[in-house]
Motif scaffolding. Structure first.
Motif, mmCIF file in Angstrom:
data_model
loop_
_atom_site.group_PDB
_atom_site.id
_atom_site.type_symbol
_atom_site.label_atom_id
_atom_site.label_comp_id
_atom_site.label_asym_id
_atom_site.label_seq_id
_atom_site.Cartn_x
_atom_site.Cartn_y
_atom_site.Cartn_z
ATOM 1 N N LEU A 135 33.853 -47.396 -30.458
ATOM 2 C CA LEU A 135 35.149 -46.875 -30.031
ATOM 3 C C LEU A 135 36.321 -47.580 -30.698
ATOM 4 O O LEU A 135 37.459 -47.111 -30.605
ATOM 5 C CB LEU A 135 35.278 -46.990 -28.503
ATOM 6 N N ARG A 158 33.890 -44.920 -34.874
ATOM 7 C CA ARG A 158 33.407 -43.564 -34.652
ATOM 8 C C ARG A 158 34.363 -42.849 -33.707
ATOM 9 O O ARG A 158 35.113 -43.476 -32.956
ATOM 10 C CB ARG A 158 32.003 -43.589 -34.047
ATOM 11 N N SER A 159 34.315 -41.533 -33.739
ATOM 12 C CA SER A 159 35.140 -40.756 -32.821
ATOM 13 C C SER A 159 34.567 -40.855 -31.415
ATOM 14 O O SER A 159 33.360 -41.082 -31.243
ATOM 15 C CB SER A 159 35.177 -39.290 -33.253
ATOM 16 N N PRO A 160 35.405 -40.685 -30.377
ATOM 17 C CA PRO A 160 34.876 -40.700 -29.003
ATOM 18 C C PRO A 160 33.784 -39.652 -28.792
ATOM 19 O O PRO A 160 32.818 -39.897 -28.057
ATOM 20 C CB PRO A 160 36.116 -40.403 -28.150
ATOM 21 N N GLY A 161 33.917 -38.500 -29.453
ATOM 22 C CA GLY A 161 32.888 -37.463 -29.330
ATOM 23 C C GLY A 161 31.553 -37.917 -29.874
ATOM 24 O O GLY A 161 30.495 -37.633 -29.284
ATOM 25 N N THR A 162 31.583 -38.622 -31.001
ATOM 26 C CA THR A 162 30.333 -39.141 -31.578
ATOM 27 C C THR A 162 29.719 -40.197 -30.667
ATOM 28 O O THR A 162 28.494 -40.264 -30.514
ATOM 29 C CB THR A 162 30.598 -39.742 -32.970
ATOM 30 N N GLU A 211 42.816 -52.208 -33.196
ATOM 31 C CA GLU A 211 42.607 -50.853 -32.692
ATOM 32 C C GLU A 211 43.183 -50.682 -31.292
ATOM 33 O O GLU A 211 43.694 -49.609 -30.949
ATOM 34 C CB GLU A 211 41.115 -50.514 -32.687
ATOM 35 N N ALA A 250 35.166 -43.765 -23.615
ATOM 36 C CA ALA A 250 35.238 -42.627 -24.540
ATOM 37 C C ALA A 250 35.923 -41.433 -23.881
ATOM 38 O O ALA A 250 36.762 -40.756 -24.499
ATOM 39 C CB ALA A 250 33.837 -42.241 -25.010
ATOM 40 N N ARG A 253 49.472 -44.886 -30.203
ATOM 41 C CA ARG A 253 49.089 -43.491 -29.982
ATOM 42 C C ARG A 253 49.624 -42.943 -28.661
ATOM 43 O O ARG A 253 49.730 -41.720 -28.483
ATOM 44 C CB ARG A 253 47.567 -43.345 -30.042
ATOM 45 N N LEU A 279 39.546 -39.388 -24.826
ATOM 46 C CA LEU A 279 39.643 -37.942 -25.005
ATOM 47 C C LEU A 279 40.604 -37.302 -23.999
ATOM 48 O O LEU A 279 40.761 -36.080 -23.983
ATOM 49 C CB LEU A 279 38.255 -37.308 -24.866
#
Length: 423
Positions: A243, A247-251, A393, A277, A400, A281
């Motif tokens: 995270l 990788r994306s949260p979906g992955t 991050e 995750a 964000r 989203l």
């Protein structure tokens, strides 16, 4: 010395120009922390790294000349290359019945260490010398090694963790290669954990390509051990660490779903990763419910892993993450206070990130200037070696949270510039 008296690091910095540390690291297949240390003179490269950097930066031999100059002056020391060479020397035949060859090989090893100037590395050299006498360690010794590296991961700069872990990974490989496959089960467990720590440290350095490959190694070693708990552990760690920009949260949710095929038994770290995750989203209600389920399970007797990864601050840390991203100031504040109370004083990354969670929550509630300014202060107060990818991050999560129409505010631009320079 080439380059008008410039050092290797100064030449590298000049040639890198406006490119990020990560970009150059990817070209040369080294971490951004490695590039940073080279530029600041904290280490010198191996010959292969110097050649690769000269090639990818189109230095036309300038970096190679600087490397050769340092090597000629006796200033160049590359510890990892020396370790590899020492490992190859140790594998020469050394038997009690051949004292001459045994002494010769030991002398070659000591001469190599002395010529490289590595005796100042203390503990690392002690481990290498121990291997000359008895290259194989007991499972109990490997368990202590595992605990040492987990502690280092939480308390020391990740570049240091990667360098020291490389020594033990090499020793482990040698030991596994020297015994029959059917006797390696316990060492597979050790390898799975150490590979997991390596992947985690590389993720903290922002070296995501290498980290993903080490996550794969960790999974394969865990699978070879046939230990279901270990298989779940390494996959949960991979999901949670992913995270942080890897990788994306979906992955990450997909990785968790795949892990659940191994066992439907609840695994605490898997649940915190899933909640985090979901929060990323924007699925805040689901994320909060996931955490409530975890709390109920833990109160009902669910335990974390037996390998030392799960800590009592893990649940409040996830709560801080989830509730801050939802703008639930009261719940986030309670979680943050628990983390600050429970986390060890030297757990710099956990302690820094919950403060950044607080800043994100402030931004979510409309206090853009205040939240972003405080995030910049938290980040700036952290010593450079500890400004890990995880911290950066989390600071980007603060950015964000800023509404699109406020992205050009001075405080926002300042934090963004600070993170860009550090990358």
């Amino acid at each position: 010395m080439d380059g008008g008296g410039e050092t290797f690091g100064q030449i590298l910095c000049r040639l890198r120009g406006k490119r990020s540390l990560s970009a150059v690291g990817r070209l040369a297949n080294i971490s951004k922390g490695h590039v940073h240390d080279l530029e600041n003179g904290r280490r010198m490269p191996s010959r292969s790294v110097a050649l690769k950097l000269d090639e990818v930066l189109y230095a036309n031999g300038e970096l190679i000349a600087a490397f050769e100059s340092h090597a000629t002056n006796g200033e160049m020391v590359d510890f990892r290359q020396t370790v590899a060479e020492m490992g190859s020397v140790r594998t020469l035949k050394m038997t009690a019945n051949d004292d001459g060859e045994d002494v010769t090989n030991r002398r070659r090893l000591l001469q190599l260490a002395a010529s490289a100037g590595i005796f100042g590395y203390g503990e690392s050299v002690r481990q290498l010398l121990d291997r000359m006498a008895d290259p194989h360690r007991s499972i109990e010794e490997w368990q202590i090694v595992r605990e040492d590296h987990l502690h280092a991961l939480r308390t020391r700069p990740p570049a240091e963790v990667v360098d020291h872990l490389a020594i033990d990974l090499h020793a482990l490989w040698e030991q596994m290669a020297a015994i029959p496959a059917d006797e390696r089960i316990e060492l597979h467990r050790v390898a799975a954990i150490l590979a997991n720590v390596q992947a985690n440290a590389l993720t903290r350095l922002g070296d995501h390509g290498q980290a993903i490959r080490w996550w794969g190694t960790s999974r394969r070693m865990a699978d070879a051990s046939k230990d279901v708990d270990l298989q779940l552990l390494v996959r949960a760690e991979e999901a949670g660490q992913g995270l942080y920009g890897q990788r994306s949260p979906g992955t990450v949710l997909l990785l968790i779903a795949q892990a659940e095929r191994i066992s439907r038994r609840p695994w605490p770290r898997m649940l915190t990763a899933e909640a985090e995750a979901l929060a990323m989203l924007g699925r805040h209600r689901e994320a909060a419910q996931k955490l409530r389920t975890l709390v109920d399970l833990v109160e009902g007797g669910l335990k974390g892993d037996d390998f030392g990864f799960w800590k009592e601050d893990a649940i409040p840390f996830a709560q801080s993450w989830v509730y801050s991203s939802a703008g639930d100031e009261r719940a986030a504040s309670r979680a943050r206070e628990r983390v600050l109370r429970l986390a060890p004083e030297r757990s710099y990354q956990v302690l820094t990130n919950v403060l950044l969670h607080q800043n994100q929550c402030t931004v979510e509630l409309g206090g853009v200037d205040e939240g972003v300014r405080h995030a910049a202060e938290v980040f700036d107060a952290l010593p450079t070696p500890y400004r890990t990818n995880h911290v950066m991050e989390t600071a980007r999560m603060v950015l964000r949270a800023v509404p699109i129409d406020q992205q050009t505010r001075p405080a926002v631009r300042d934090l963004r510039a600070m993170l860009t320079i550090e990358a």
